[in-house]
Scaffold this motif. Structure first.
Motif, mmCIF file in Angstrom:
data_model
loop_
_atom_site.group_PDB
_atom_site.id
_atom_site.type_symbol
_atom_site.label_atom_id
_atom_site.label_comp_id
_atom_site.label_asym_id
_atom_site.label_seq_id
_atom_site.Cartn_x
_atom_site.Cartn_y
_atom_site.Cartn_z
ATOM 1 N N VAL A 1 3.136 -10.180 -5.395
ATOM 2 C CA VAL A 1 3.937 -9.289 -5.880
ATOM 3 C C VAL A 1 3.967 -9.204 -7.412
ATOM 4 O O VAL A 1 3.812 -8.307 -7.908
ATOM 5 C CB VAL A 1 5.323 -9.401 -5.310
ATOM 6 N N GLU B 1 3.227 -5.755 -9.788
ATOM 7 C CA GLU B 1 4.332 -5.335 -10.436
ATOM 8 C C GLU B 1 4.021 -4.164 -11.243
ATOM 9 O O GLU B 1 4.609 -2.929 -11.303
ATOM 10 C CB GLU B 1 5.276 -6.261 -10.981
ATOM 11 N N VAL C 1 2.328 -0.828 -9.671
ATOM 12 C CA VAL C 1 3.282 -0.312 -9.035
ATOM 13 C C VAL C 1 4.364 0.336 -9.956
ATOM 14 O O VAL C 1 4.677 1.557 -9.638
ATOM 15 C CB VAL C 1 4.147 -1.360 -8.147
ATOM 16 N N ASN D 1 4.982 4.404 -9.894
ATOM 17 C CA ASN D 1 6.098 5.057 -9.631
ATOM 18 C C ASN D 1 6.581 5.766 -10.809
ATOM 19 O O ASN D 1 7.355 7.088 -10.715
ATOM 20 C CB ASN D 1 7.288 3.898 -9.838
ATOM 21 N N PHE E 1 7.855 3.488 -5.017
ATOM 22 C CA PHE E 1 7.261 2.527 -4.160
ATOM 23 C C PHE E 1 8.015 1.308 -4.455
ATOM 24 O O PHE E 1 8.147 0.942 -5.698
ATOM 25 C CB PHE E 1 5.621 2.226 -4.581
ATOM 26 N N GLN E 2 8.153 0.313 -3.442
ATOM 27 C CA GLN E 2 8.812 -0.905 -3.593
ATOM 28 C C GLN E 2 8.074 -1.964 -2.986
ATOM 29 O O GLN E 2 7.416 -1.761 -1.747
ATOM 30 C CB GLN E 2 10.424 -0.874 -2.783
ATOM 31 N N LEU E 3 7.890 -3.004 -3.523
ATOM 32 C CA LEU E 3 7.262 -4.355 -3.088
ATOM 33 C C LEU E 3 8.072 -5.323 -2.592
ATOM 34 O O LEU E 3 8.978 -5.749 -3.589
ATOM 35 C CB LEU E 3 5.997 -4.829 -3.815
ATOM 36 N N GLU F 1 8.110 -9.401 -0.961
ATOM 37 C CA GLU F 1 7.392 -10.559 -0.368
ATOM 38 C C GLU F 1 8.222 -11.791 -0.209
ATOM 39 O O GLU F 1 8.197 -12.753 -0.916
ATOM 40 C CB GLU F 1 6.074 -10.803 -0.926
ATOM 41 N N MET G 1 3.679 -9.527 2.786
ATOM 42 C CA MET G 1 4.109 -8.562 1.571
ATOM 43 C C MET G 1 4.315 -7.282 2.623
ATOM 44 O O MET G 1 3.683 -6.720 3.238
ATOM 45 C CB MET G 1 2.907 -8.292 0.866
ATOM 46 N N ILE H 1 5.284 -2.876 1.836
ATOM 47 C CA ILE H 1 5.101 -1.938 1.000
ATOM 48 C C ILE H 1 6.236 -0.795 1.376
ATOM 49 O O ILE H 1 5.745 -0.732 2.487
ATOM 50 C CB ILE H 1 3.880 -1.568 0.385
ATOM 51 N N ARG H 2 7.107 -0.331 0.540
ATOM 52 C CA ARG H 2 8.147 0.558 1.144
ATOM 53 C C ARG H 2 8.142 1.943 0.358
ATOM 54 O O ARG H 2 7.947 1.744 -0.942
ATOM 55 C CB ARG H 2 9.571 0.160 1.285
ATOM 56 N N GLN I 1 6.915 2.482 5.619
ATOM 57 C CA GLN I 1 6.748 1.225 5.514
ATOM 58 C C GLN I 1 5.295 0.722 5.805
ATOM 59 O O GLN I 1 5.001 1.039 7.013
ATOM 60 C CB GLN I 1 7.826 0.717 6.025
#
Length: 126
Positions: free
Chosen positions: A52, A56, A59, A63, A73-75, A77, A83, A85-86, A98
């Motif tokens: 992650v 960061e 991502v 975003n 996007f959200q990571l 772990e 991990m 990813i949403r 997801q």
């Protein structure tokens, strides 16, 4: 145009030209060039997957671009887990997608339990 099937010199560089090999030698040279399950598994285990912290910044940049479309996007772990990813609606916070899905995470968890309980699902030794 040559392929590995028609030109085994690509997979077995120290062999004679294909025309000088008998059929058995051709097959053996071709088989020698095919990776084994054990070597593929060792390669997969040795390869470093990004965490992650390494993802960061990329991502955040994604975003920034995707903010005009209302998605984020959200990571995550969690320690000792995979991990996840949403993709989330920025306004409502609703989960859009997801990866991997919850079902896949549950299957992976069950496989891990079976692996630990039985000492292995697959025996790599013949």
């Amino acid at each position: 145009m040559s392929t590995a099937l028609t030109d085994i010199s690509q997979t077995a560089p120290n062999t004679a030209p294909v025309s000088q090999l008998n059929p058995r030698q051709r097959i053996e040279a071709l088989v020698d060039g095919v990776p084994t399950v054990g070597s593929l598994l060792a390669e997969a285990e040795s390869s470093q997957t990004p965490g992650v912290s390494e993802l960061e910044e990329p991502v955040q940049r994604v975003n920034e671009v995707m903010s005009e479309y209302g998605v984020q996007f959200q990571l995550t772990e969690p320690p000792g887990e995979r991990m996840v990813i949403r993709i989330v609606d920025s306004e409502s916070g609703e989960l859009i997608r997801q990866v991997p899905p919850e079902e896949v995470l549950r299957v992976a968890e069950q496989l891990d339990k079976m692996q630990a309980a039985r000492g292995g699902l697959i025996n790599l030794e013949a």
